[in-house]
Design a protein around this motif. Structure first.
Motif, PDB file in Angstrom:
ATOM      1  N   LYS A 258     120.417   8.401 -70.912  1.00 21.30           N
ATOM      2  CA  LYS A 258     121.098   8.646 -72.186  1.00 21.30           C
ATOM      3  C   LYS A 258     120.257   9.397 -73.214  1.00 21.30           C
ATOM      4  O   LYS A 258     120.791  10.112 -74.064  1.00 21.30           O
ATOM      5  N   LYS A 259     118.947   9.242 -73.165  1.00 19.20           N
ATOM      6  CA  LYS A 259     118.116   9.752 -74.249  1.00 19.20           C
ATOM      7  C   LYS A 259     117.129  10.835 -73.824  1.00 19.20           C
ATOM      8  O   LYS A 259     116.726  11.656 -74.647  1.00 19.20           O
ATOM      9  N   SER A 260     116.709  10.819 -72.563  1.00 16.96           N
ATOM     10  CA  SER A 260     115.659  11.738 -72.118  1.00 16.96           C
ATOM     11  C   SER A 260     116.244  12.869 -71.284  1.00 16.96           C
ATOM     12  O   SER A 260     117.228  12.671 -70.571  1.00 16.96           O
ATOM     13  N   PRO A 261     115.619  14.033 -71.329  1.00 19.28           N
ATOM     14  CA  PRO A 261     115.997  15.101 -70.400  1.00 19.28           C
ATOM     15  C   PRO A 261     115.300  14.877 -69.068  1.00 19.28           C
ATOM     16  O   PRO A 261     114.408  14.031 -68.967  1.00 19.28           O
ATOM     17  N   LEU A 262     115.682  15.590 -68.036  1.00 16.38           N
ATOM     18  CA  LEU A 262     114.925  15.577 -66.801  1.00 16.38           C
ATOM     19  C   LEU A 262     113.651  16.384 -66.998  1.00 16.38           C
ATOM     20  O   LEU A 262     113.555  17.212 -67.902  1.00 16.38           O
ATOM     21  N   ALA A 263     112.677  16.158 -66.136  1.00 17.17           N
ATOM     22  CA  ALA A 263     111.370  16.810 -66.284  1.00 17.17           C
ATOM     23  C   ALA A 263     111.505  18.327 -66.348  1.00 17.17           C
ATOM     24  O   ALA A 263     110.801  18.999 -67.118  1.00 17.17           O
ATOM     25  N   SER A 264     112.418  18.886 -65.556  1.00 19.92           N
ATOM     26  CA  SER A 264     112.570  20.347 -65.497  1.00 19.92           C
ATOM     27  C   SER A 264     113.097  20.942 -66.798  1.00 19.92           C
ATOM     28  O   SER A 264     112.945  22.141 -67.043  1.00 19.92           O
ATOM     29  N   ALA A 265     113.705  20.102 -67.639  1.00 23.54           N
ATOM     30  CA  ALA A 265     114.282  20.603 -68.901  1.00 23.54           C
ATOM     31  C   ALA A 265     113.297  20.570 -70.059  1.00 23.54           C
ATOM     32  O   ALA A 265     113.617  21.027 -71.164  1.00 23.54           O
ATOM     33  N   ILE A 266     112.103  20.057 -69.822  1.00 19.01           N
ATOM     34  CA  ILE A 266     111.116  19.968 -70.910  1.00 19.01           C
ATOM     35  C   ILE A 266     110.339  21.275 -70.983  1.00 19.01           C
ATOM     36  O   ILE A 266     109.452  21.545 -70.167  1.00 19.01           O
ATOM     37  N   THR A 267     110.678  22.070 -71.936  1.00 14.62           N
ATOM     38  CA  THR A 267     110.075  23.380 -72.132  1.00 14.62           C
ATOM     39  C   THR A 267     109.563  23.504 -73.567  1.00 14.62           C
ATOM     40  O   THR A 267     109.768  22.606 -74.395  1.00 14.62           O
ATOM     41  N   LYS A 268     108.933  24.623 -73.845  1.00 16.23           N
ATOM     42  CA  LYS A 268     108.461  24.886 -75.206  1.00 16.23           C
ATOM     43  C   LYS A 268     109.632  24.869 -76.184  1.00 16.23           C
ATOM     44  O   LYS A 268     109.546  24.302 -77.277  1.00 16.23           O
ATOM     45  N   GLU A 269     110.749  25.452 -75.757  1.00 16.45           N
ATOM     46  CA  GLU A 269     111.930  25.506 -76.624  1.00 16.45           C
ATOM     47  C   GLU A 269     112.469  24.098 -76.900  1.00 16.45           C
ATOM     48  O   GLU A 269     112.902  23.796 -78.028  1.00 16.45           O
ATOM     49  N   PHE A 270     112.456  23.251 -75.869  1.00 14.81           N
ATOM     50  CA  PHE A 270     112.940  21.881 -76.044  1.00 14.81           C
ATOM     51  C   PHE A 270     112.084  21.132 -77.061  1.00 14.81           C
ATOM     52  O   PHE A 270     112.601  20.454 -77.959  1.00 14.81           O
ATOM     53  N   VAL A 271     110.770  21.251 -76.937  1.00 15.95           N
ATOM     54  CA  VAL A 271     109.866  20.548 -77.850  1.00 15.95           C
ATOM     55  C   VAL A 271     110.017  21.075 -79.275  1.00 15.95           C
ATOM     56  O   VAL A 271     110.040  20.299 -80.239  1.00 15.95           O
ATOM     57  N   LEU A 272     110.122  22.379 -79.414  1.00 15.98           N
ATOM     58  CA  LEU A 272     110.308  22.950 -80.755  1.00 15.98           C
ATOM     59  C   LEU A 272     111.592  22.458 -81.399  1.00 15.98           C
ATOM     60  O   LEU A 272     111.649  22.216 -82.608  1.00 15.98           O
ATOM     61  N   SER A 273     112.646  22.291 -80.575  1.00 14.79           N
ATOM     62  CA  SER A 273     113.913  21.794 -81.125  1.00 14.79           C
ATOM     63  C   SER A 273     113.767  20.344 -81.579  1.00 14.79           C
ATOM     64  O   SER A 273     114.333  19.939 -82.604  1.00 14.79           O
ATOM     65  N   LEU A 274     112.984  19.541 -80.839  1.00 15.99           N
ATOM     66  CA  LEU A 274     112.734  18.162 -81.255  1.00 15.99           C
ATOM     67  C   LEU A 274     111.958  18.122 -82.568  1.00 15.99           C
ATOM     68  O   LEU A 274     112.267  17.344 -83.466  1.00 15.99           O
ATOM     69  N   LEU A 275     110.952  18.970 -82.648  1.00 18.29           N
ATOM     70  CA  LEU A 275     110.133  19.010 -83.856  1.00 18.29           C
ATOM     71  C   LEU A 275     110.949  19.420 -85.078  1.00 18.29           C
ATOM     72  O   LEU A 275     110.773  18.886 -86.172  1.00 18.29           O
ATOM     73  N   SER A 276     111.830  20.352 -84.875  1.00 20.44           N
ATOM     74  CA  SER A 276     112.621  20.854 -86.006  1.00 20.44           C
ATOM     75  C   SER A 276     113.586  19.808 -86.542  1.00 20.44           C
ATOM     76  O   SER A 276     113.997  19.869 -87.701  1.00 20.44           O
ATOM     77  N   LYS A 277     113.930  18.824 -85.691  1.00 25.65           N
ATOM     78  CA  LYS A 277     114.884  17.790 -86.109  1.00 25.65           C
ATOM     79  C   LYS A 277     114.199  16.562 -86.685  1.00 25.65           C
ATOM     80  O   LYS A 277     114.867  15.653 -87.168  1.00 25.65           O
ATOM     81  N   SER A 278     112.875  16.526 -86.614  1.00 22.89           N
ATOM     82  CA  SER A 278     112.157  15.322 -87.039  1.00 22.89           C
ATOM     83  C   SER A 278     111.336  15.592 -88.291  1.00 22.89           C
ATOM     84  O   SER A 278     111.129  16.717 -88.711  1.00 22.89           O
TER      85      SER A 278
END
Length: 405
Positions: A316-336
């Motif tokens: 429900k909360k985590s992506p799969l390992a293959s979906a963790i990219t620079k873009e994914f992390v930046l999107s998390l940072l921008s929301k926090s």
């Protein structure tokens, strides 16, 4: 923002900044973290042919069938003629060695250990599916002489229990105790003074004595190899998932400290880039440790005979390992809130005399908070997947019990 710093974290920060040469300190910390992730662990599995050695290798690796890619070959005849290493693609530094069978008329323990290059292994697991003999104890004595640890395992106890269930007065606990006492008696007769035997089923690894064996190994390995062992364990119980979370959590402050060190370097924009790279690397590692990747989920689905989509629906909360990219992390940072802090850090990098210490502190807080939050969510999703995987088994048990009534 993850609460106050712990005493350990506060002392580490004070020590770190008190060293003076932060570049050198950062390099040492980076080397330590890389060493932790690359520590080799080599486990030797030995015993007579047909004892279930190869099946045990597959169980530890999370594989059930001979035709699974990377699985050890199993069979009633001798299938292992020389030491062969097996590993999981998620943790290639952990190798489980399937050794040739013992118990032949020409078997000699000292020559056997030289042939299989005993120095390659951290410890030995000696397996039998029936009774322990002088072959097992003579091998154990030679292993002990060479300064290595060994553990006696009685496999296939599920077969014994099924055979005993036909008896009217069947009692599982009593049957297991009888098997254990029989093994201990045989070992004593063969010359083992204080034997300890672990009862296992390769097909029901979470049951019987596997948790006890696991805890014994943890106590007797050094810190780095213990860390590797815990992360390599198959995700077969909530307790193992909790151990993995605790082990990964223990090193978050060190990762954050490395981020802090990079943040103190007076290179505009460097800290932001490195923080994102650090987060990508460790978040992906968390997913792999918890089996939140396509390969692990596919293997688990095959084991429990459920569609992969059913298991993925529990995440429900985590992506799969293959979906963790620079873009994914930046999107998390921008929301926090951390995203705002990192923008401040990027700005103060350009202010002489202000950027270094401010940037380091913000990097520490950001990395620590993001990794702790992600770890909490990944561990929760891993537990959800485990629950989903065993839903049908619980239902079958209830149904069978109802039918008996």
């Amino acid at each position: 923002m993850g609460g106050r710093f712990s005493r350990t974290e506060t002392e580490a920060l004070q020590t770190f900044f008190g060293r003076g040469n932060l570049t050198e300190a950062a390099a040492e910390l980076q080397e330590k973290l890389e060493s932790l992730g690359k520590t080799p662990l080599d486990i030797a599995i030995t015993g007579e042919s047909g004892a279930g050695k190869s099946s045990f290798v597959n169980a530890i690796l999370g594989l059930n069938e001979d035709d699974d890619e990377g699985a050890a070959k199993t069979g009633v005849t001798q299938t292992t003629m020389e030491p062969k290493a097996y590993s999981n693609s998620r943790l290639p530094n952990v190798k489980i060695w399937d050794l040739p069978g013992i118990g032949t008329p020409n078997f000699q323990a000292d020559k056997y250990l030289k042939q299989v290059k005993f120095n390659n292994y951290d410890f030995f697991i000696i397996i039998t599916a029936t009774r322990f003999t002088s072959h097992h104890t003579s091998l154990a004595r030679e292993i002990h002489k060479m300064g290595k640890r060994f553990y006696y395992v009685r496999s296939k106890v599920d077969n014994d229990l099924r055979a005993e269930q036909r008896r009217r007065n069947f009692n599982e606990a009593r049957t297991l105790q009888e098997i254990r006492e029989h093994c201990v008696e045989n070992l004593r007769k063969a010359g083992e003074a204080s034997p300890r035997v672990f009862l296992l089923s390769n097909w029901e690894l979470a049951n019987y004595d596997f948790p006890l064996l696991q805890e014994t190994l943890e106590k007797e390995l050094d810190d780095q190899k213990r860390h590797v062992l815990i992360l390599a364990l198959p995700n077969i119980s909530a307790k193992i998932l909790q151990k993995k979370k605790a082990e990964l959590q223990e090193h978050i402050w060190e990762v954050a400290l490395l981020s802090c060190a990079i943040g103190t370097l007076p290179v505009p924009g460097l800290s932001l880039v490195c923080d994102v790279a650090i987060l990508v690397f460790h978040m992906k590692g968390y997913c792999l440790a918890f089996g939140l990747d396509d390969e692990s989920l596919t293997g688990l689905a095959a084991q429990v005979a459920k569609p992969v989509a059913d298991l993925k629906s529990a995440i429900k909360k985590s992506p799969l390992a293959s979906a963790i990219t620079k873009e994914f992390v930046l999107s998390l940072l921008s929301k926090s809130v951390c995203g705002a802090l990192m923008i401040v850090e990027f700005i103060v990098d350009f202010v002489p005399g202000l950027g270094s210490l401010a940037g380091g502190g913000i990097s520490f807080v950001t990395t620590r908070y993001m990794l702790q939050s992600f770890l909490d969510e990944a561990a929760e999703d891993a537990q959800n997947v485990l629950t989903k995987a065993h839903e049908s088994k619980a239902g079958e048990f209830i149904s069978q019990h109802h039918d008996r009534l």
